[in-house]
Scaffold this active site. Structure first.
Site, PDB file in Angstrom:
ATOM      1  N   TYR A  72      -6.235   6.873   4.008  1.00 38.73           N
ATOM      2  CA  TYR A  72      -6.529   5.840   3.009  1.00 38.73           C
ATOM      3  C   TYR A  72      -5.711   4.578   3.275  1.00 38.73           C
ATOM      4  CZ  TYR A  72      -6.337   2.934  -1.051  1.00 38.73           C
ATOM      5  OH  TYR A  72      -6.372   1.830  -1.860  1.00 38.73           O
ATOM      6  N   GLU A 101       0.825  -1.209   0.000  1.00 42.13           N
ATOM      7  CA  GLU A 101       0.000   0.000   0.000  1.00 42.13           C
ATOM      8  C   GLU A 101       0.863   1.265   0.000  1.00 42.13           C
ATOM      9  OE1 GLU A 101      -3.070   0.344  -0.547  1.00 42.13           O
ATOM     10  OE2 GLU A 101      -3.717  -1.741  -0.422  1.00 42.13           O
ATOM     11  N   ASP A 109      -9.730   6.438  -1.669  1.00 37.72           N
ATOM     12  CA  ASP A 109      -8.828   7.163  -2.549  1.00 37.72           C
ATOM     13  C   ASP A 109      -9.682   7.738  -3.671  1.00 37.72           C
ATOM     14  OD1 ASP A 109      -9.436   4.999  -4.172  1.00 37.72           O
ATOM     15  OD2 ASP A 109      -7.384   4.791  -4.909  1.00 37.72           O
TER      16      ASP A 109
END
Length: 284
Positions: free
Chosen positions: A122, A39, A140
């Site tokens: 996020y 991520e 996002d």
């Protein structure tokens, strides 16, 4: 705001996704640390580009404790090609905090994840959903676009996070996130949504609506930016043996000696390089 049935939405979404799931390498992550690294790498880099670098990275530093002790030279060499090198240093700080404050284990709550260096709202929700099964929606630009269109509200609506959280599958939040991301990537796109191919079109308040995108000013070519220059300088030093002093060139692409020296000074302030001899040589 219209009402959307979570069960109906997810049934259609998952059925569609069975045959259209993108075979992204980062989706091979098997533990929370691998998910977190994926991520962070994907924050400002195209997800298709991340896979090979991610695989090498987690093989080399398979736990937060391993990365916590990594040297800057090795770290930035492993990050080469991903851009935004500050993320690499922030990820190392994140690993150190996980070791110091969480016993070397990635924390499982959104609040704890969001408190880690380099982990924003996020990313915290994405890791919580994908690695720990927490039913939250990581908003996002892609997820926000799908959810806002579904309900026919502006993407900036203040209550969109709560609304999106109510749609997430309670049994498989990670699968839900993957499906929405893939829907946004190829069907519910920013400029020309393909409503006729969308599995949830019949539930969508914006189906068939004309999407107007204001033209953007022509961007500055990337090789002319300071980010390009900083990246090239870091790459040049990372390619040399650790601790080796590397002479700065008089010119690099479109950038003259003055711009190169300014970039080197900035990299020194940010902790990427050491500079000496009147900005003539740098090292890590």
């Amino acid at each position: 705001m219209k009402t959307v049935s979570q069960r109906s939405l997810n049934s259609r979404l998952f059925r569609w996704h069975q045959a259209r799931r993108r075979p992204l390498q980062i989706r091979e992550a098997t533990n929370p640390w691998q998910v977190l690294v994926a991520e962070v790498m994907s924050q400002q880099t195209g997800i298709e580009r991340v896979g090979p670098a991610w695989r090498r990275f987690v093989d080399r530093w398979p736990t937060p404790a391993d990365l916590a002790g990594a040297g800057t030279h090795d770290l930035l060499a492993a990050w080469a090609g991903l851009g935004y090198n500050r993320r690499a240093l922030a990820l190392r700080e994140c690993a150190r905090m996980i070791v110091a404050d969480h016993g070397g284990h990635v924390p499982s709550t959104v609040v704890e994840l969001n408190a880690l260096p380099g982990i924003g709202p996020y990313t915290a929700r994405a890791v919580a959903a994908s690695a720990f099964g927490v039913p939250v929606a990581p908003l996002d630009v892609n997820v926000r676009r799908v959810v806002s269109r579904l309900f026919g509200v502006p993407a900036s609506s203040p209550g969109l996070q709560t609304t999106a959280d109510g749609l997430v599958s309670r049994t498989d939040p990670g699968r839900w996130l993957d499906a929405v991301m893939d829907l946004a990537s190829g069907t519910c796109t920013a400029r020309t949504p393909h409503c006729d191919a969308c599995p949830i079109a019949s539930l969508c308040a914006s189906r068939g609506a004309v999407v107007t995108i204001e033209p953007k000013a022509a961007p500055v070519p990337f090789p002319m930016t300071s980010r390009w220059l900083r990246g090239r300088l870091v790459a040049a030093v990372a390619a040399a043996p650790a601790g080796t002093w590397v002479a700065l060139p008089e010119r690099l692409g479109h950038h003259d000696a003055e711009a190169i020296h300014v970039a080197a000074q900035g990299l020194e302030r940010d902790g990427f390089l050491d500079v000496r001899d009147g900005n003539a040589r740098v090292r890590q």
